[in-house]
Enzyme design. Structure first.
Site, PDB file in Angstrom:
ATOM      1  N   LYS A 222     -12.737 -15.181  19.909  1.00 51.13           N
ATOM      2  CA  LYS A 222     -13.684 -14.255  20.539  1.00 51.13           C
ATOM      3  C   LYS A 222     -13.165 -12.827  20.544  1.00 51.13           C
ATOM      4  CE  LYS A 222     -16.891 -17.204  22.778  1.00 51.13           C
ATOM      5  NZ  LYS A 222     -17.434 -17.869  23.948  1.00 51.13           N
ATOM      6  N   ARG A 257     -13.485 -25.612  23.240  1.00 51.43           N
ATOM      7  CA  ARG A 257     -14.358 -25.493  22.062  1.00 51.43           C
ATOM      8  C   ARG A 257     -13.718 -24.526  21.068  1.00 51.43           C
ATOM      9  NH1 ARG A 257     -18.359 -21.941  20.573  1.00 51.43           N
ATOM     10  NH2 ARG A 257     -20.142 -22.809  19.451  1.00 51.43           N
TER      11      ARG A 257
HETATM   12  C1  7PM Z   1     -21.001 -14.505  17.680  1.00 52.22           C
HETATM   13  C2  7PM Z   1     -20.775 -14.314  19.034  1.00 52.22           C
HETATM   14  C3  7PM Z   1     -20.882 -15.750  17.124  1.00 52.22           C
HETATM   15  C4  7PM Z   1     -20.469 -15.397  19.835  1.00 52.22           C
HETATM   16  C5  7PM Z   1     -20.567 -16.821  17.931  1.00 52.22           C
HETATM   17  C6  7PM Z   1     -20.373 -16.655  19.280  1.00 52.22           C
HETATM   18  C7  7PM Z   1     -19.847 -20.670  23.417  1.00 52.22           C
HETATM   19  C8  7PM Z   1     -20.850 -21.585  23.099  1.00 52.22           C
HETATM   20  C9  7PM Z   1     -20.867 -19.947  21.671  1.00 52.22           C
HETATM   21  C10 7PM Z   1     -19.035 -20.905  24.587  1.00 52.22           C
HETATM   22  C11 7PM Z   1     -20.310 -22.904  24.913  1.00 52.22           C
HETATM   23  C12 7PM Z   1     -18.780 -18.445  19.615  1.00 52.22           C
HETATM   24  C13 7PM Z   1     -20.021 -17.779  20.167  1.00 52.22           C
HETATM   25  N1  7PM Z   1     -19.863 -19.671  22.513  1.00 52.22           N
HETATM   26  N2  7PM Z   1     -21.089 -22.699  23.822  1.00 52.22           N
HETATM   27  N3  7PM Z   1     -21.478 -21.115  22.002  1.00 52.22           N
HETATM   28  N4  7PM Z   1     -19.326 -22.040  25.283  1.00 52.22           N
HETATM   29  N5  7PM Z   1     -20.518 -23.995  25.670  1.00 52.22           N
HETATM   30  O1  7PM Z   1     -17.729 -17.745  19.665  1.00 52.22           O
HETATM   31  O2  7PM Z   1     -18.145 -20.125  24.960  1.00 52.22           O
HETATM   32  O3  7PM Z   1     -18.823 -19.555  19.105  1.00 52.22           O
HETATM   33  S1  7PM Z   1     -21.359 -18.932  20.346  1.00 52.22           S
END
Ligand code: 7PM
Length: 287
Positions: A222, A257
């Site tokens: 992130k 995750r």
């Molecule tokens: C761009 C920005 C691409 C953010 C992807 C993301 C989470 C999630 C995501 C989380 C849960 C990523 C995020 N983040 N589901 N889905 N918890 N439960 O980094 O922190 O995958 S999308």
């Protein structure tokens, strides 16, 4: 192993379990993203499963902050075939990363054993869909909307505010007929939070333990890790992601995750071996 068994392991402190991210993205070789590459997603799923993922989280990018909204039809077309293929071939339970009730219902019919909703079932019909499906669900906290949530996030106390949000969602879910035992909570790192909010959340993660539900955390690659390390390329954030995973695991996170399953599984093996057998003791030490 079924997802119920996986969650049971997490609750007994045998975790943290590792959830591997399977992105179903439009095929970059075709036009307009209409043709998908379910093969690529299946290959990714095979690899993450072999690397030791306890759960595979399949998402069609609809919940990504900053990504284009995906229509219901497009999202179904993306995720359902991939879920079917994974369930037919691999032993690893599947969760579906979606906020749409129709996708939730269809994904469970296709064999998904958990719902992962960054919108915490706030869409019309989402709670009913999960109650009907009877599967575990991850309720993630997000302040604001994906398009604007990073503009000016504000909290009185980031941990207390998110805990009140969870308490409200837990009650709403129970009222809708979702069993409390099926709820997993996620503070939503990066979703409507400043760097300071994210750091405070991770520092104080142990304070969520009194909600008595397993915690899922997503910190992998992130942007907060990019800011702390100066690594602008998300693929160069593995070391930072592992540090974050260990810190979260020490503070009682049950499910982590991640994109990089194999290195995280090793990091969790070390964390688990050092942790005390009684997870409650770890929590008390956090204060
Ligand atoms: C761009 C920005 C691409 C953010 C992807 C993301 C989470 C999630 C995501 C989380 C849960 C990523 C995020 N983040 N589901 N889905 N918890 N439960 O980094 O922190 O995958 S999308």
């Amino acid at each position: 192993m079924s997802l119920a068994q996986v969650i049971d392991r997490a609750r007994r402190g045998e975790g943290p379990l590792v959830m591997g991210i399977v992105n179903v993205t439009p095929d970059s070789f075709s036009d307009g993203g209409h043709f998908l590459d379910p093969k690529k997603a299946l290959e990714q799923a095979r690899r993450l499963s072999a690397e030791g993922a306890d759960i595979l989280d399949v998402g069609g990018e609809s919940t990504r902050p900053g990504s284009e909204p995906v229509t219901l039809e497009a999202e179904l077309e993306r995720v359902i075939p991939v879920i079917q293929a994974i369930v037919a071939e691999l032993p690893t339970p599947v969760s579906v990363d979606t906020s749409k009730p129709e996708v939730m219902a269809r994904a469970v019919k296709a064999g998904a054993s958990m719902i992962n909703d960054v919108n915490a079932l706030r869409a019309d019909g989402a709670m009913e869909a999960v109650a009907e499906a009877g599967v575990p669900v991850c309720l993630m906290h997000m302040q604001g909307e994906p398009g604007s949530m990073q503009k000016n996030p504000e909290y009185q106390d980031v941990v207390r505010d998110i805990k009140s949000f969870f308490l409200e969602r837990i009650l709403a879910c129970e009222f809708a007929g979702i069993r409390r035992e099926n709820l997993v909570l996620d503070p939503g790192f990066g979703f409507g939070k400043t760097l300071e909010h994210n750091l405070e959340l991770l520092r104080r993660l142990g304070e969520f333990a009194d909600l008595d539900r397993p915690l899922l955390v997503g910190l992998s690659r992130k942007s907060m890790l990019g800011r702390l390390t100066g690594q602008e390329d998300p693929e160069k954030r593995l070391a930072a992601s592992l540090a974050a995973a260990v810190l979260a695991a020490e503070r009682s996170a049950a499910i982590i995750r991640v994109h990089d399953v194999a290195p995280t599984v090793d990091a969790m093996a070390v964390t688990r071996a050092v942790a005390r057998p009684d997870p409650g003791a770890t929590i008390a030490d956090d204060e």
